[in-house]
Enzyme design. Structure first.
Site, short mmCIF file in Angstrom:
data_model
loop_
_atom_site.label_atom_id
_atom_site.label_comp_id
_atom_site.label_asym_id
_atom_site.label_seq_id
_atom_site.Cartn_x
_atom_site.Cartn_y
_atom_site.Cartn_z
N SER A 148 31.82 -20.76 -16.89
CA SER A 148 31.24 -20.55 -18.21
C SER A 148 29.75 -20.81 -18.12
O SER A 148 29.29 -21.52 -17.22
CB SER A 148 31.87 -21.52 -19.23
N TYR A 161 33.97 -30.21 -21.83
CA TYR A 161 34.04 -28.79 -21.45
C TYR A 161 32.93 -28.46 -20.45
O TYR A 161 33.18 -27.81 -19.42
CB TYR A 161 33.91 -27.92 -22.70
N LYS A 165 33.59 -27.22 -16.50
CA LYS A 165 33.13 -25.93 -16.00
C LYS A 165 32.03 -26.09 -14.94
O LYS A 165 31.93 -25.27 -14.02
CB LYS A 165 32.62 -25.09 -17.18
#
Length: 287
Positions: A148, A161, A165
Site C-alpha cells: 500500500s 496498518y 504494509k
C-alpha cells in the site's frame, strides 16, 4: 526488459480472492486465459468469484478456503493448487489484508495490533515462505505482494496498518534481492485508495472511516485499473508498482523532503480533526 508475459495463461494462486483487489486479479487473469485458484478465509466469497469467472466463460477457476494467518493452511493451499495445476503455480498473489485506523499509538488496543499484523504481515510471510522456494525450484514465474502507499506514507492514526504494509514492502524488496539471480519476478503493489470494501470490513474509528469514505469517493479508482497496472508492471519486471498519481507524488515528497513531509502530515491531521463536526469524532469500531 523481460520478454515473458507472466500475466497470460498463468497458473495463479490468489489469497483474499473473495472480494476487492483479489477478486479483480482473479477475473483479469482468467480473462487472459489463466487457471486461477481463488483462495479466501470466506469460502462462500471465493466460490462467488469462481462463479463470476465461469459465467464470463474465460479461463478456469476453483475455490479453496484458506486462513493466511495459519502456516498449515497456506501449505495445504500450495499442495491443492499444485495438484489441480498438475505442477507448481506460475504466479502467486499475496493479497489478503484488512484495514484498521483512527486511534493514536498508545490508544490502539494490542488486540487490534495482533489482528492486523497476523493477517497483513504474517499472511504475506506465510505466502512467501511456502511459495518462494517452489518458484525458485521451478526457475520461472512471479509473485505480487499487495502492500500500500501506507507502507511509506506513514499517515497519523494509521500506525498498525502503516507498520504492517511497511513490513510487507521490506519483505518484498528482500525477496526480490534473493531471487535476483533467477528468472522469478517479484513486484510490490502500492496503491492509494481503491474502490473495495476494506473500509467496511476493517476496524476503523468513525471519524477516520468518514474521512476515508470521502477520500474513496473523491480519489478512489476501480480495482480493475489497479490490477491491470500491477500485471503490466510484473510483465515489465518492475519491483514497485504505484498505480495512481497521488501514490507517486507521496513517494517523491517522502524521499525529497522527509522531515517536512512528516510535519506536514501531522499538521493536516490536526487541522482535519479541529474542523470536523463533534459527531464525526466519536470513536467507534465497526463490527
Amino acid at each position: 526488459m523481460p520478454k515473458t508475459r507472466l500475466s497470460r495463461q498463468a497458473a495463479a494462486v490468489i489469497t483474499g480472492a473473495g472480494s476487492g483487489i483479489g477478486r479483480a486479479f482473479a477475473l483479469e487473469l482468467a480473462a487472459r486465459g489463466g487457471r486461477v485458484v481463488c483462495s479466501d478465509i470466506d469460502i462462500g466469497q471465493a466460490e462467488a468469484t469462481v462463479e463470476l469467472i465461469e459465467c464470463a466463460g474465460h479461463g478456469k477457476a476453483r475455490s479453496i478456503g484458506c486462513d493466511v494467518t495459519r502456516l498449515e493452511d497456506v501449505e495445504r493451499l500450495a499442495g491443492a493448487a499444485e495438484a489441480w495445476f498438475g505442477g507448481p503455480a506460475d504466479l502467486v498473489i499475496n493479497n489478503a489484508g484488512v484495514g484498521a485506523g483512527g486511534d493514536r499509538i498508545g490508544e490502539l488496543s494490542m488486540a487490534d495490533w495482533q489482528w492486523v499484523m497476523d493477517i497483513n504481515f504474517w499472511g504475506v510471510v506465510h505466502g512467501c515462505h511456502v511459495f518462494a522456494p517452489r518458484l525458485r525450484a521451478a526457475g520461472r514465474g512471479g509473485m505480487i505482494n499487495v502492500a500500500s502507499t501506507a507502507s511509506f506514507a506513514a499517515a497519523p492514526r494509521m500506525a498498525v496498518y502503516n507498520a504492517s504494509k511497511a513490513a510487507v514492502l521490506a519483505l518484498t524488496e528482500t525477496l526480490a534481492a534473493e531471487l535476483a539471480d533467477t528468472p522469478v519476478r517479484v513486484t510490490a503493489l502500492c496503491p492509494t485508495f481503491v474502490q473495495t470494501n476494506i473500509m467496511r470490513s476493517g476496524r476503523i474509528s468513525a471519524s477516520s472511516s468518514k474521512l476515508a469514505d470521502n477520500l474513496m469517493r473523491w480519489t478512489g479508482v476501480p480495482a480493475e485499473r489497479v490490477v491491470q497496472s500491477a500485471l503490466a508492471g510484473l510483465d515489465r519486471g518492475q519491483l514497485y508498482v504505484l498505480p495512481q498519481a497521488d501514490a507517486r507524488l507521496v513517494w517523491r515528497l517522502k524521499r525529497l523532503l522527509p522531515s517536512s513531509y512528516t510535519r506536514g502530515a501531522g499538521l493536516l491531521d490536526r487541522f482535519a480533526r479541529r474542523n470536523a463536526a463533534p459527531a464525526d469524532l466519536a470513536s467507534t469500531t465497526p463490527e
